[in-house]
Design a protein around this motif. Structure first.
Motif, mmCIF file in Angstrom:
data_model
loop_
_atom_site.group_PDB
_atom_site.id
_atom_site.type_symbol
_atom_site.label_atom_id
_atom_site.label_comp_id
_atom_site.label_asym_id
_atom_site.label_seq_id
_atom_site.Cartn_x
_atom_site.Cartn_y
_atom_site.Cartn_z
ATOM 1 N N LYS A 1 2.943 2.194 -2.105
ATOM 2 C CA LYS A 1 2.905 2.507 -3.287
ATOM 3 C C LYS A 1 1.890 3.308 -3.960
ATOM 4 N N TYR A 2 0.723 3.394 -3.396
ATOM 5 C CA TYR A 2 -0.567 3.705 -3.531
ATOM 6 C C TYR A 2 -0.929 5.046 -2.742
ATOM 7 N N ILE B 1 0.748 -1.241 0.122
ATOM 8 C CA ILE B 1 0.039 0.226 -0.034
ATOM 9 C C ILE B 1 0.866 1.417 -0.068
ATOM 10 N N VAL C 1 4.206 7.289 -5.791
ATOM 11 C CA VAL C 1 2.999 6.747 -5.472
ATOM 12 C C VAL C 1 2.023 6.729 -6.783
ATOM 13 N N VAL C 2 1.510 5.686 -7.067
ATOM 14 C CA VAL C 2 0.541 5.632 -8.070
ATOM 15 C C VAL C 2 -0.961 6.017 -7.423
ATOM 16 N N THR D 1 -6.495 -1.974 -7.974
ATOM 17 C CA THR D 1 -6.587 -1.892 -9.459
ATOM 18 C C THR D 1 -5.865 -2.990 -10.005
ATOM 19 N N GLU D 2 -4.682 -3.388 -9.652
ATOM 20 C CA GLU D 2 -3.848 -4.343 -10.174
ATOM 21 C C GLU D 2 -3.877 -5.746 -9.672
ATOM 22 N N ASP E 1 -4.265 5.836 -7.742
ATOM 23 C CA ASP E 1 -5.120 4.724 -8.235
ATOM 24 C C ASP E 1 -5.564 3.940 -7.110
ATOM 25 N N ASP E 2 -6.713 3.158 -7.255
ATOM 26 C CA ASP E 2 -7.263 2.408 -6.162
ATOM 27 C C ASP E 2 -6.334 1.386 -6.019
ATOM 28 N N TYR E 3 -6.056 1.014 -4.790
ATOM 29 C CA TYR E 3 -4.963 -0.070 -4.164
ATOM 30 C C TYR E 3 -5.246 -1.473 -4.982
#
Length: 402
Positions: A354-355, A352, A393-394, A400-401, A396-398
């Motif tokens: 990274k998000y 997390i 960080v990205v 997503t990937e 985006d939703d945690y």
């Protein structure tokens, strides 16, 4: 030969354990030194609370009162999470320094002493690092306990951490252990008053406890979450009656803060969803979403009627929780605003850090007329960037990937 091999193995294990302890000590020292690099928050006129005759702290002001809700900071304070702890501490410092709140309320899980992620069972170090940061910033704050703050396997109990928060070492911490004859530690009240002494907002800090006492729930492996118990509800009712008596017979408006969401969060959200994401007679959507997988809301399977009591008394118009890091919705349910705070977590959910879409704080502004406003603030916006340490960080939703 067997005993020689056993002795060698024991020596190797001892050396490894000593090395890991040393790394943890170095990490704690490193983050303690990082905390010291932060400047105190610069207030034009900082409000200073005073202890009332009823034993609770009060802030006195005729202007708006600004509260910052933080939740699920998850400081591990072990050898596996030194960098993540630094990022968590920095994000807290950056948001507080920019917002300059009158009061910070942390709705649980300051600590995360989960050994396979944090590298320690020691929950005291996490609490000490956060308290040190708040003293360094010079900001008043109120914690409530979450389920991770005092795990069954962690070194220190709720009672011990309560005594730590109440110690003279941390004068900006307004925590109170609360009555000894009811469930939990940290059932207490902070009031906001005007210059005439009238209560414009009472802030109820409540321990939603941790895990249910189930014989099958060995070491809390079933994650059967607890809730606010009947004796705590009676305490809440009595305190409101007491506050009414000292408020010239007028029941004060109030807000409630705790960690684990009420069952009504789930009821309200799925009533809204089942109606095609449209408002119903009971539910009015405000903002946010249920971001956990399958929109899970991790409330307790038990419900002793706290929300029903809230409706009955008519005082509490806003309830704030944490616990589910990816849920950040706010709904009006039967006239009460149910809100998830933005979480901080860099550690507990794998990857997390990274998000960034879910990370931030929640600003609650209470007015002299007892109304209040709620605003979710994402950490990665321009007003916090001058105080951020650069992290990639990205947005985006945690999941997503996943």
């Amino acid at each position: 030969m067997f005993f020689k091999i056993l002795l060698i193995v024991l020596i190797v294990i001892a050396v490894i354990l000593c090395s890991l302890v040393c790394v943890s000590v170095v990490g704690i020292k490193s983050n303690s030194n990082f905390i010291k690099t932060n400047a105190a928050v610069e207030y034009e006129n900082q409000l200073v609370p005073e202890m009332d005759d009823d034993g609770y702290y009060s802030f006195t002001t005729d202007r708006d009162f600004k509260i910052m809700q933080l939740t699920d900071v998850h400081i591990g304070a072990g050898f596996l999470c030194i960098k993540k702890d630094t990022m968590a501490l920095n994000s807290v410092a950056a948001m507080i320094s920019a917002e300059k709140p009158d009061l910070v309320i942390v709705t649980g899980d300051i600590a995360y002493p989960v050994p396979f992620q944090a590298g320690t069972f020691n929950n005291k170090h996490s609490a000490e690092l956060f308290a040190q940061l708040m003293e360094q910033l010079g900001v008043y704050w109120c914690p409530v306990f979450g389920n991770h703050d005092t795990e069954i396997y962690s070194f220190y109990s709720r009672e011990y951490i309560s005594e730590l928060y109440e110690s003279e070492k941390y004068p900006h911490c307004l925590f109170q252990s609360g009555p000894e004859d009811i469930y939990g530690y940290g059932n207490y009240v902070v009031n906001v008053r005007n210059s005439d002494g009238d209560i414009t907002q009472s802030l109820f800090l409540i321990d939603s406890n941790s895990y249910t006492k189930d014989e099958k729930n060995v070491f809390n492996t079933l994650w059967n979450y607890d809730c606010i118990h009947k004796d705590q509800i009676e305490w809440y009712k009595q305190e409101l009656e007491n506050l009414k008596d000292e408020n010239n017979g007028i029941m004060p408006k109030s807000l409630a803060f705790f960690h684990i969401p009420l069952e009504e969060y789930k009821t309200a959200w799925f009533e809204y969803v089942d109606n095609g994401y449209k408002d119903t007679e009971n539910v009015k959507y405000i903002d946010g979403k249920a971001g956990e997988v399958d929109a899970v809301i991790f409330s307790s399977e038990y419900n002793y009627g706290f929300f029903d009591t809230v409706l009955e008394l008519g005082s509490t118009k806003g309830i704030f929780c944490g616990h589910d890091h990816l849920n950040n919705f706010s709904l009006d349910y039967k006239g009460v605003k149910l809100t998830y705070g933005y979480s901080v977590d860099y550690l507990a959910y794998f990857g997390i850090m990274k998000y960034g879409l879910q990370r931030g704080c929640t600003i609650i502004t209470t007015s002299p007329d007892s109304t209040f406003d709620v605003q979710h603030e994402n950490y990665y916006q321009d007003k916090y960037s001058p105080l951020q340490k650069k992290e990639s960080v990205v947005m985006d939703d945690y999941y997503t990937e996943e």
